[in-house]
Structures are given as structure tokens and as C-alpha cells.
Design a protein around this motif. Structure first.
Motif, PDB file in Angstrom:
ATOM      1  N   LEU A 114     -39.309  49.673  21.404  1.00 27.90           N
ATOM      2  CA  LEU A 114     -39.689  48.905  20.215  1.00 27.90           C
ATOM      3  C   LEU A 114     -41.129  48.393  20.261  1.00 27.90           C
ATOM      4  O   LEU A 114     -41.545  47.643  19.382  1.00 27.90           O
ATOM      5  N   ALA A 115     -41.891  48.802  21.257  1.00 33.63           N
ATOM      6  CA  ALA A 115     -43.232  48.255  21.504  1.00 33.63           C
ATOM      7  C   ALA A 115     -44.152  48.348  20.292  1.00 33.63           C
ATOM      8  O   ALA A 115     -44.868  47.389  19.983  1.00 33.63           O
ATOM      9  N   ARG A 116     -44.143  49.452  19.600  1.00 34.93           N
ATOM     10  CA  ARG A 116     -45.046  49.601  18.441  1.00 34.93           C
ATOM     11  C   ARG A 116     -44.720  48.587  17.359  1.00 34.93           C
ATOM     12  O   ARG A 116     -45.612  48.029  16.732  1.00 34.93           O
ATOM     13  N   TRP A 117     -43.431  48.353  17.126  1.00 37.27           N
ATOM     14  CA  TRP A 117     -43.029  47.386  16.109  1.00 37.27           C
ATOM     15  C   TRP A 117     -43.282  45.956  16.580  1.00 37.27           C
ATOM     16  O   TRP A 117     -43.751  45.117  15.817  1.00 37.27           O
ATOM     17  N   LEU A 118     -42.962  45.665  17.833  1.00 37.12           N
ATOM     18  CA  LEU A 118     -43.091  44.304  18.359  1.00 37.12           C
ATOM     19  C   LEU A 118     -44.536  43.828  18.419  1.00 37.12           C
ATOM     20  O   LEU A 118     -44.818  42.662  18.198  1.00 37.12           O
ATOM     21  N   GLY A 119     -45.466  44.727  18.743  1.00 35.14           N
ATOM     22  CA  GLY A 119     -46.867  44.334  18.855  1.00 35.14           C
ATOM     23  C   GLY A 119     -47.166  43.679  20.197  1.00 35.14           C
ATOM     24  O   GLY A 119     -46.399  43.792  21.154  1.00 35.14           O
ATOM     25  N   ASP A 120     -48.284  42.944  20.244  1.00 36.39           N
ATOM     26  CA  ASP A 120     -48.751  42.355  21.501  1.00 36.39           C
ATOM     27  C   ASP A 120     -48.069  41.040  21.863  1.00 36.39           C
ATOM     28  O   ASP A 120     -47.895  40.736  23.029  1.00 36.39           O
ATOM     29  N   ARG A 121     -47.734  40.233  20.860  1.00 33.76           N
ATOM     30  CA  ARG A 121     -47.093  38.928  21.108  1.00 33.76           C
ATOM     31  C   ARG A 121     -45.767  38.893  20.383  1.00 33.76           C
ATOM     32  O   ARG A 121     -45.713  39.076  19.171  1.00 33.76           O
ATOM     33  N   PHE A 122     -44.720  38.622  21.128  1.00 33.05           N
ATOM     34  CA  PHE A 122     -43.394  38.560  20.527  1.00 33.05           C
ATOM     35  C   PHE A 122     -42.485  37.723  21.417  1.00 33.05           C
ATOM     36  O   PHE A 122     -42.798  37.446  22.568  1.00 33.05           O
ATOM     37  N   ILE A 123     -41.370  37.341  20.864  1.00 38.45           N
ATOM     38  CA  ILE A 123     -40.373  36.553  21.581  1.00 38.45           C
ATOM     39  C   ILE A 123     -39.182  37.448  21.874  1.00 38.45           C
ATOM     40  O   ILE A 123     -38.774  38.238  21.020  1.00 38.45           O
ATOM     41  N   VAL A 124     -38.628  37.303  23.056  1.00 35.16           N
ATOM     42  CA  VAL A 124     -37.375  37.976  23.412  1.00 35.16           C
ATOM     43  C   VAL A 124     -36.349  36.879  23.691  1.00 35.16           C
ATOM     44  O   VAL A 124     -36.621  35.950  24.447  1.00 35.16           O
ATOM     45  N   ALA A 125     -35.197  37.003  23.046  1.00 36.35           N
ATOM     46  CA  ALA A 125     -34.115  36.030  23.245  1.00 36.35           C
ATOM     47  C   ALA A 125     -32.840  36.778  23.602  1.00 36.35           C
ATOM     48  O   ALA A 125     -32.628  37.908  23.160  1.00 36.35           O
ATOM     49  N   ASN A 126     -32.008  36.145  24.384  1.00 36.75           N
ATOM     50  CA  ASN A 126     -30.701  36.712  24.693  1.00 36.75           C
ATOM     51  C   ASN A 126     -29.742  36.389  23.553  1.00 36.75           C
ATOM     52  O   ASN A 126     -29.715  35.258  23.067  1.00 36.75           O
ATOM     53  N   GLY A 127     -28.950  37.363  23.156  1.00 39.39           N
ATOM     54  CA  GLY A 127     -28.043  37.207  22.030  1.00 39.39           C
ATOM     55  C   GLY A 127     -26.813  36.376  22.324  1.00 39.39           C
ATOM     56  O   GLY A 127     -25.954  36.221  21.455  1.00 39.39           O
ATOM     57  N   ASP A 128     -26.716  35.849  23.517  1.00 42.47           N
ATOM     58  CA  ASP A 128     -25.570  35.011  23.868  1.00 42.47           C
ATOM     59  C   ASP A 128     -26.002  33.645  24.393  1.00 42.47           C
ATOM     60  O   ASP A 128     -25.232  32.947  25.029  1.00 42.47           O
ATOM     61  N   THR A 129     -27.242  33.250  24.102  1.00 37.88           N
ATOM     62  CA  THR A 129     -27.770  32.001  24.642  1.00 37.88           C
ATOM     63  C   THR A 129     -28.334  31.125  23.526  1.00 37.88           C
ATOM     64  O   THR A 129     -29.309  31.490  22.877  1.00 37.88           O
ATOM     65  N   ILE A 130     -27.709  29.983  23.337  1.00 41.33           N
ATOM     66  CA  ILE A 130     -28.194  29.019  22.346  1.00 41.33           C
ATOM     67  C   ILE A 130     -29.108  28.039  23.074  1.00 41.33           C
ATOM     68  O   ILE A 130     -28.771  27.545  24.145  1.00 41.33           O
ATOM     69  N   THR A 131     -30.257  27.767  22.477  1.00 43.06           N
ATOM     70  CA  THR A 131     -31.229  26.874  23.099  1.00 43.06           C
ATOM     71  C   THR A 131     -31.902  26.016  22.041  1.00 43.06           C
ATOM     72  O   THR A 131     -31.867  26.333  20.851  1.00 43.06           O
ATOM     73  N   ASN A 132     -32.519  24.950  22.492  1.00 40.91           N
ATOM     74  CA  ASN A 132     -33.336  24.126  21.597  1.00 40.91           C
ATOM     75  C   ASN A 132     -34.776  24.061  22.113  1.00 40.91           C
ATOM     76  O   ASN A 132     -35.501  23.132  21.795  1.00 40.91           O
ATOM     77  N   VAL A 133     -35.175  25.064  22.886  1.00 42.10           N
ATOM     78  CA  VAL A 133     -36.524  25.083  23.438  1.00 42.10           C
ATOM     79  C   VAL A 133     -37.546  25.037  22.301  1.00 42.10           C
ATOM     80  O   VAL A 133     -37.358  25.640  21.244  1.00 42.10           O
ATOM     81  N   ASN A 134     -38.621  24.291  22.517  1.00 37.21           N
ATOM     82  CA  ASN A 134     -39.699  24.192  21.548  1.00 37.21           C
ATOM     83  C   ASN A 134     -40.542  25.469  21.658  1.00 37.21           C
ATOM     84  O   ASN A 134     -41.298  25.642  22.616  1.00 37.21           O
ATOM     85  N   LEU A 135     -40.387  26.336  20.696  1.00 42.95           N
ATOM     86  CA  LEU A 135     -41.086  27.624  20.753  1.00 42.95           C
ATOM     87  C   LEU A 135     -42.594  27.475  20.625  1.00 42.95           C
ATOM     88  O   LEU A 135     -43.337  28.273  21.181  1.00 42.95           O
ATOM     89  N   TYR A 136     -43.064  26.458  19.888  1.00 44.29           N
ATOM     90  CA  TYR A 136     -44.510  26.242  19.808  1.00 44.29           C
ATOM     91  C   TYR A 136     -45.081  25.923  21.179  1.00 44.29           C
ATOM     92  O   TYR A 136     -46.118  26.460  21.574  1.00 44.29           O
ATOM     93  N   GLU A 137     -44.402  25.063  21.923  1.00 45.73           N
ATOM     94  CA  GLU A 137     -44.842  24.721  23.278  1.00 45.73           C
ATOM     95  C   GLU A 137     -44.783  25.943  24.193  1.00 45.73           C
ATOM     96  O   GLU A 137     -45.665  26.165  25.010  1.00 45.73           O
ATOM     97  N   MET A 138     -43.723  26.690  24.074  1.00 44.29           N
ATOM     98  CA  MET A 138     -43.572  27.876  24.909  1.00 44.29           C
ATOM     99  C   MET A 138     -44.703  28.881  24.661  1.00 44.29           C
ATOM    100  O   MET A 138     -45.255  29.456  25.593  1.00 44.29           O
ATOM    101  N   MET A 139     -45.037  29.097  23.394  1.00 43.25           N
ATOM    102  CA  MET A 139     -46.078  30.067  23.054  1.00 43.25           C
ATOM    103  C   MET A 139     -47.463  29.568  23.444  1.00 43.25           C
ATOM    104  O   MET A 139     -48.331  30.372  23.744  1.00 43.25           O
ATOM    105  N   ARG A 140     -47.636  28.256  23.461  1.00 40.87           N
ATOM    106  CA  ARG A 140     -48.935  27.692  23.813  1.00 40.87           C
ATOM    107  C   ARG A 140     -49.178  27.915  25.283  1.00 40.87           C
ATOM    108  O   ARG A 140     -50.129  28.321  25.792  1.00 40.87           O
TER     109      ARG A 140
END
Length: 110
Positions: free
Chosen positions: A84-110
């Protein structure tokens, strides 16, 4: 920002034969619904899920809200990302489909 949610696992430890883990319901909603809503809250709206077990169940529930990458045999995380690399591009998020989280994605990406 784009995201890949990994949903192609076989769920053998849970004893699920026809239900993908990402479609197991918690409080009446599939786990995948919580993950998608979390991503949407951070502006991530372009989401692809890799699917294997009973893909139609996921596709019927989410319709055009997602893109789907069907794997007749699970590829594993690395090969899925490479595929999927061409579609995903250079920056993307990968998440597990069985894991619920409340992580702050802005902080993670920073």
C-alpha cells in the motif's frame, strides 16, 4: 493524513471463525468503529483496512467510509505496508484493528 488499520488477523486465540476481531462489538459497536472515530477526531479521514476473514461483514457495515485491501492470505504488517506504500505516501498512521486507544495523535505525530 492517511491511515492503515490492520484487520486481517485470524483471531484464533479468541476462537472466532467467521467474525473478524475488528468487528467484535463493545457497547453495541464494533471495535473498528471506535478506532475510525478516534482517527476522524484528529482529521484522519482517508483510511484503508486490510481484511481477510469474512471481508463482506466489514464492507457491509462501513460501506464507502473506508477503502479495503483484501488479502486472500494474510501478508503480515510489513508486506501489507509495502503493498500500500504508493497510496499511503510518506507520512501515515498504522493502527491495530483490535486496539482501542485515546492516544493524542497530534502529540504522537509531533
Amino acid at each position: 493524513m492517511r491511515a492503515l488499520i490492520l484487520c486481517a488477523g485470524k483471531a484464533t486465540r479468541l476462537g472466532l471463525r467467521k467474525t473478524p476481531k475488528c468487528m467484535v462489538k463493545i457497547n453495541g459497536k464494533p471495535i473498528l468503529e471506535y478506532i475510525i472515530n478516534h482517527l476522524n477526531n484528529y482529521g484522519v479521514t482517508e483510511i484503508v483496512v486490510n481484511i481477510h476473514i469474512n471481508p463482506q461483514m466489514v464492507m457491509d457495515y462501513f460501506g464507502t467510509r473506508l477503502l479495503y485491501f483484501f488479502e486472500p492470505e494474510p501478508l503480515g504488517v510489513e508486506k501489507t505496508i509495502i503493498s500500500l506504500a504508493r497510496w499511503l505516501g510518506d507520512r501515515f498512521i498504522v493502527a491495530n484493528g483490535d486496539t482501542i486507544t485515546n492516544v493524542n495523535l497530534y502529540e504522537m505525530m509531533r
